[in-house]
Write a protein that holds these residues in place. Sequence first.
Motif, short mmCIF file in Angstrom:
data_model
loop_
_atom_site.label_atom_id
_atom_site.label_comp_id
_atom_site.label_asym_id
_atom_site.label_seq_id
_atom_site.Cartn_x
_atom_site.Cartn_y
_atom_site.Cartn_z
N SER A 137 0.87 -1.19 0.00
CA SER A 137 0.00 0.00 0.00
C SER A 137 0.89 1.22 0.00
CB SER A 137 -0.92 -0.01 1.22
OG SER A 137 -0.16 0.00 2.42
N SER A 138 0.28 2.39 -0.06
CA SER A 138 1.06 3.62 -0.02
C SER A 138 1.45 4.00 1.40
CB SER A 138 0.27 4.77 -0.67
OG SER A 138 0.00 4.50 -2.02
N LYS A 183 -3.60 -3.77 3.95
CA LYS A 183 -2.92 -4.71 3.07
C LYS A 183 -2.70 -6.07 3.73
CE LYS A 183 1.70 -3.17 4.44
NZ LYS A 183 1.99 -4.41 5.17
N LEU A 185 -1.57 -3.28 -5.32
CA LEU A 185 -1.57 -2.10 -4.45
C LEU A 185 -2.93 -1.95 -3.79
CD1 LEU A 185 0.15 0.37 -3.58
CD2 LEU A 185 -0.93 1.64 -5.45
N SER A 194 3.28 6.26 -5.61
CA SER A 194 3.65 4.86 -5.45
C SER A 194 3.88 4.20 -6.80
CB SER A 194 2.55 4.11 -4.68
OG SER A 194 2.38 4.65 -3.39
N VAL A 247 3.15 -3.28 -11.48
CA VAL A 247 1.98 -3.19 -10.62
C VAL A 247 0.82 -3.82 -11.39
CG1 VAL A 247 0.40 -1.67 -9.38
CG2 VAL A 247 2.83 -1.11 -9.49
#
Length: 555
Positions: A346-347, A353, A491, A506, A517
């Motif tokens: 995740s950011s 997550k 993500l 990200s 991604v």
Amino acid sequence: MQSPPPRPANADQIDLKQVFGTLRRYAPLLIATPVVIAGLTYALSSRQPKVYESSASIIAVDSNAQNSLINNTLVTAPPLPQGAVEQVLHSRSLVSNIVERLRKSDLPDDIVRKMREDLSSELSANVFNRLKVRARLDTQQRGVYEILAQGESPEAARQLAENGVAALLEWDNARAKQSVTRSRQSLQAQLQNLTARIDSLTDPLERQSLVSARGQVLQNLSQMAVLETAATGTLLPVAEAVAPTSAVSPRPLRNAALAGLLSLFLATGLVLLSDSLRRRVNGAEDLLPLGLPVLAQLPLVRRRNLAGGFLPASHSGPLYESIGFLRINVLSMLGESSHRRLVISSSYPGEGKSSMTAALAESLGASGQKVLVIDADLRRPTQLKVWAPDRIGTHPLPGTDTSLPPANTVTEMFLHPDAAYATRVGNNVDLLPAGVPHRGDGAGSILNQPAFRTYLDRWSEGYDFVLIDTPPMLGLPDTLAVAPYTDGVILVVEGGKTRLNDVERSLQNARVANVTVLGIVLNKVARTNDTYYAYAYGTPDQKADAAPVLPTGRG
């Protein structure tokens, strides 16, 4: 693959719950700012010199009396037009009169000097504070004028008000005498002319005529002197000024309260403006410009539904269906290749997550896939807390020497790769827990070493899926270090909270590191009644009644 949900009908309307949630997140700032500003304002106001205000009243009366005898024996000035009193009070001649009266008073010289300077500067700036006029008049300009005066002391304010009224009354009386004075001066000129002519004449008859005329002028002149003495203006004193008992300024409490309220409004406006400029992901349509598929949208789980833990809560209801969509999309995306490896990140922390990783692993295991979960978030490990295994047991991984003491965590396995053991946490699901949380750079050095890929290949043998739970991408580089050894990154984005520019950052970091991604999972989505699986997005205020998808830790 799951299609993005339709845009809600009220998508362009203000979401009050999100607004309140934003204000709650910034509550410490919104509380501290007004308190600090109010405190500073109070301290500064308390140090300012005190100002006192006194007032005196005069009345504007009708110039025509009801008695004809009085009208014939009195000379009164015409009524004053609207605004005349204020203009006169702020004229240079009247200010000079007031200053002269102040000089003759018993006020201290420094106060008189300060008042004189202020009155002069106010004349130049045409902004008046020392002397003001407040009028309450009828349509015929009759009524009360209140003269307000400010001074450094109660007595200074009182005397300034009294002198202002006295100067006004003197000016009004002088105004009433002007016409009579001009008439008297004209008669005096006539008298002098007649006297000179009489002295120069020798004819008795003509001289007698001029003497008679001079007598009439003398009589008129005598009447003018009486009228001049009795002439009066239209302004009369009503209430004299009284020394005030308290100052009108500064008012520290009032100023502090106003400054606090104003700073609260400004801080609130700036917070909301800043938050609106930092656009949040409030729907799948916000993610469309990124060009990545939304693999699933996981609903927000209410706190009351998490009494038994997150995974039991995911076994039924909308969350179960959402995890099923995620599993199908992941299987379709990766196909039938062997040793499929995914990084879940995740950011920022708290986006769920770790919980999503566990839920996906359990769903894959239930479908017959053998799954290995690796908790690579070595600084803040969470997977053991999510699974909470009931002593299901451990078993050696391929290539493990069973004669060695077992290494049950990622850190221990890295130090003793020949003694690696996996923890059975569910049906067809094994876990390699992170172990004791690392501090500093030790955790990152493990994941960045080339040997980690060799160990990852060894640990992955015999599993259909390997799910690696890594730290947030914007906080640490660990995800970018592990992802090249996998098929790519999924993500996790928290709906209604994660900012779109953070997601873009990200993805930019992943592109720079040549990391793939695969897609995005929109997490903590609030359900609506419109459709079965098309959800609106959770706001921070809604999360007050709901636990995060991660029940413990900060996954």
